[in-house]
Design an enzyme around this catalytic site. Sequence first.
Site, PDB file in Angstrom:
ATOM      1  N   CYS A 114     -41.404 -41.308  -8.249  1.00 56.02           N
ATOM      2  CA  CYS A 114     -42.819 -41.269  -8.648  1.00 56.02           C
ATOM      3  C   CYS A 114     -43.017 -41.110 -10.156  1.00 56.02           C
ATOM      4  O   CYS A 114     -44.061 -41.486 -10.680  1.00 56.02           O
ATOM      5  CB  CYS A 114     -43.543 -40.157  -7.909  1.00 56.02           C
ATOM      6  N   HIS A 248     -50.249 -38.818 -11.791  1.00 55.06           N
ATOM      7  CA  HIS A 248     -49.646 -39.420 -10.609  1.00 55.06           C
ATOM      8  C   HIS A 248     -50.535 -39.096  -9.415  1.00 55.06           C
ATOM      9  O   HIS A 248     -50.986 -37.961  -9.248  1.00 55.06           O
ATOM     10  CB  HIS A 248     -48.243 -38.858 -10.405  1.00 55.06           C
ATOM     11  N   ASN A 278     -50.382 -42.485  -2.177  1.00 50.82           N
ATOM     12  CA  ASN A 278     -49.330 -42.309  -3.190  1.00 50.82           C
ATOM     13  C   ASN A 278     -48.514 -43.599  -3.286  1.00 50.82           C
ATOM     14  O   ASN A 278     -47.768 -43.930  -2.362  1.00 50.82           O
ATOM     15  CB  ASN A 278     -48.446 -41.130  -2.774  1.00 50.82           C
TER      16      ASN A 278
HETATM   17  N1  ACO Z   1     -51.681 -35.252  10.814  1.00 53.50           N
HETATM   18  C1  ACO Z   1     -52.008 -34.172  11.527  1.00 53.50           C
HETATM   19  N2  ACO Z   1     -51.309 -33.031  11.502  1.00 53.50           N
HETATM   20  C2  ACO Z   1     -50.223 -33.001  10.702  1.00 53.50           C
HETATM   21  C3  ACO Z   1     -49.813 -34.101   9.928  1.00 53.50           C
HETATM   22  C4  ACO Z   1     -50.605 -35.263  10.024  1.00 53.50           C
HETATM   23  N3  ACO Z   1     -50.317 -36.388   9.314  1.00 53.50           N
HETATM   24  N4  ACO Z   1     -48.710 -33.784   9.242  1.00 53.50           N
HETATM   25  C5  ACO Z   1     -48.412 -32.521   9.560  1.00 53.50           C
HETATM   26  N5  ACO Z   1     -49.316 -32.042  10.445  1.00 53.50           N
HETATM   27  C6  ACO Z   1     -49.393 -30.712  11.039  1.00 53.50           C
HETATM   28  C7  ACO Z   1     -48.049 -30.024  11.081  1.00 53.50           C
HETATM   29  O1  ACO Z   1     -47.324 -30.429  12.206  1.00 53.50           O
HETATM   30  C8  ACO Z   1     -48.459 -28.575  11.119  1.00 53.50           C
HETATM   31  O2  ACO Z   1     -48.831 -28.272  12.432  1.00 53.50           O
HETATM   32  P1  ACO Z   1     -48.467 -26.830  13.077  1.00 53.50           P
HETATM   33  O3  ACO Z   1     -49.181 -25.832  12.228  1.00 53.50           O
HETATM   34  O4  ACO Z   1     -48.984 -26.941  14.464  1.00 53.50           O
HETATM   35  O5  ACO Z   1     -46.975 -26.726  12.966  1.00 53.50           O
HETATM   36  C9  ACO Z   1     -49.713 -28.527  10.275  1.00 53.50           C
HETATM   37  O6  ACO Z   1     -50.186 -29.881  10.193  1.00 53.50           O
HETATM   38  C10 ACO Z   1     -49.467 -28.007   8.870  1.00 53.50           C
HETATM   39  O7  ACO Z   1     -48.330 -28.684   8.331  1.00 53.50           O
HETATM   40  P2  ACO Z   1     -47.813 -28.383   6.873  1.00 53.50           P
HETATM   41  O8  ACO Z   1     -46.668 -29.299   6.563  1.00 53.50           O
HETATM   42  O9  ACO Z   1     -47.601 -26.917   6.720  1.00 53.50           O
HETATM   43  O10 ACO Z   1     -49.090 -28.812   6.041  1.00 53.50           O
HETATM   44  P3  ACO Z   1     -49.417 -28.568   4.539  1.00 53.50           P
HETATM   45  O11 ACO Z   1     -50.652 -27.804   4.412  1.00 53.50           O
HETATM   46  O12 ACO Z   1     -48.220 -28.103   3.756  1.00 53.50           O
HETATM   47  O13 ACO Z   1     -49.746 -30.045   4.063  1.00 53.50           O
HETATM   48  C11 ACO Z   1     -48.753 -31.856   2.861  1.00 53.50           C
HETATM   49  C12 ACO Z   1     -48.754 -31.043   4.144  1.00 53.50           C
HETATM   50  C13 ACO Z   1     -50.082 -32.584   2.757  1.00 53.50           C
HETATM   51  C14 ACO Z   1     -47.622 -32.873   2.924  1.00 53.50           C
HETATM   52  C15 ACO Z   1     -48.591 -30.907   1.656  1.00 53.50           C
HETATM   53  O14 ACO Z   1     -47.475 -30.071   1.826  1.00 53.50           O
HETATM   54  C16 ACO Z   1     -48.437 -31.639   0.380  1.00 53.50           C
HETATM   55  O15 ACO Z   1     -49.370 -32.263  -0.089  1.00 53.50           O
HETATM   56  N6  ACO Z   1     -47.256 -31.598  -0.265  1.00 53.50           N
HETATM   57  C17 ACO Z   1     -47.013 -32.372  -1.443  1.00 53.50           C
HETATM   58  C18 ACO Z   1     -46.227 -33.518  -1.005  1.00 53.50           C
HETATM   59  C19 ACO Z   1     -46.538 -34.784  -1.743  1.00 53.50           C
HETATM   60  O16 ACO Z   1     -47.616 -35.058  -2.210  1.00 53.50           O
HETATM   61  N7  ACO Z   1     -45.516 -35.601  -1.794  1.00 53.50           N
HETATM   62  C20 ACO Z   1     -45.617 -36.879  -2.362  1.00 53.50           C
HETATM   63  C21 ACO Z   1     -44.348 -37.231  -3.007  1.00 53.50           C
HETATM   64  S1  ACO Z   1     -43.977 -36.107  -4.247  1.00 53.50           S
HETATM   65  C22 ACO Z   1     -44.956 -36.446  -5.427  1.00 53.50           C
HETATM   66  O17 ACO Z   1     -45.355 -37.556  -5.537  1.00 53.50           O
HETATM   67  C23 ACO Z   1     -45.356 -35.340  -6.290  1.00 53.50           C
END
Ligand code: ACO
Length: 321
Positions: A114, A248, A278
């Site tokens: 990225c 980004h 993304n």
């Molecule tokens: N739809 C519905 N529910 C979902 C999904 C989905 N697509 N994905 C996960 N869940 C559920 C999980 O199973 C979990 O359920 P549970 O509580 O019953 O176990 C719940 O949602 C929470 O999951 P988490 O992974 O804890 O959710 P979080 O609040 O951390 O959000 C996310 C996840 C959006 C990926 C967040 O961690 C994030 O934005 N991280 C940054 C990652 C990123 O942007 N990466 C891109 C590449 S890196 C970069 O470019 C910087």
Amino acid sequence: MTLRAILAGTGSALPRTRVSNAELATRVDTSDEWIVERTGIRFRHIAEPDETTATLGADAAKQALAAAGLEPADIGLIIVATATPDNTFPASATKVQAILGAPDCIAFDVAAVCSGFLYAVSVADSMLRTGAAKHALVIGSETFSRILDWEDRTTCVLFGDGAGAAVLSAKDVDDDQGILATRLHAEGQYCDMLYVDGGPSTTGTVGHVRMQGREVFRHAVTNLASVLGEVMADVGLSADQIDWVVPHQANKRIIDATAKKLGLPAERVVLTVDQHANTSAASVPLALDLAVRDGRIKRGDLVVLEAMGGGFTWGAAVLRV
Ligand code: ACO
């Protein structure tokens, strides 16, 4: 007079097919509400079989060349930042060169996921200022949809395909126009937090994206705020002198949290993650091109670009447009 790399033109390209969260929810166990609340994403473009990293990159490059008033023959350097090349080799940059019909020049890819576009801009800036070329095409192009695990809802809802391009030209300037500073970082000890579980020298397969979302989120906000502080200190300017930040586009919450840490108002941050999701190395040049074309970013503006990605790698650049 100072020799600088100036931004001469921008361009972008998106695949024909746009997929909404609601459409995605018919194939993946997710919902529009969950995706919007956690990420700000509403749509992403997904490449059809005839749309590849090289074709999208070449389409974006053609627009950037037109905006710069240049022909393919004027280009001495092509860098494509990508984690999803058409082939393991040759470099996508050479394929873009062939599509454009550009004659003999320097062409290679940069792999920093990225933050690839920031790495590519920094390399091009150095090469232009040391005379390796007069005009450079710097492209971020990705077809991440090809390396997503469509059974893994924690990753597949986050990404999209697309390309952005910039023409950078070496020019003697007597003001502060052009790229004023770049900063790049990598901390390989975090390489298991965001990676693809395949590759030519390990599995012999392409593999799929794997990510520890929460850890990525935490590191992203810290690293991006820190590198923005570094580049602004390099040029002796403060955050309130920035006209536009082009971050980004990974996640609206990361963008908001980073801006808040630096005291930057949301009105000065270019946001496209809602429309494109993304697009990895393409996200910064895509957002830059949109903001240039819709008239937000104008000649004379101070613009800061920043990105963070797998590796971890991250970087930032300050330029006067
Ligand atoms: N739809 C519905 N529910 C979902 C999904 C989905 N697509 N994905 C996960 N869940 C559920 C999980 O199973 C979990 O359920 P549970 O509580 O019953 O176990 C719940 O949602 C929470 O999951 P988490 O992974 O804890 O959710 P979080 O609040 O951390 O959000 C996310 C996840 C959006 C990926 C967040 O961690 C994030 O934005 N991280 C940054 C990652 C990123 O942007 N990466 C891109 C590449 S890196 C970069 O470019 C910087």
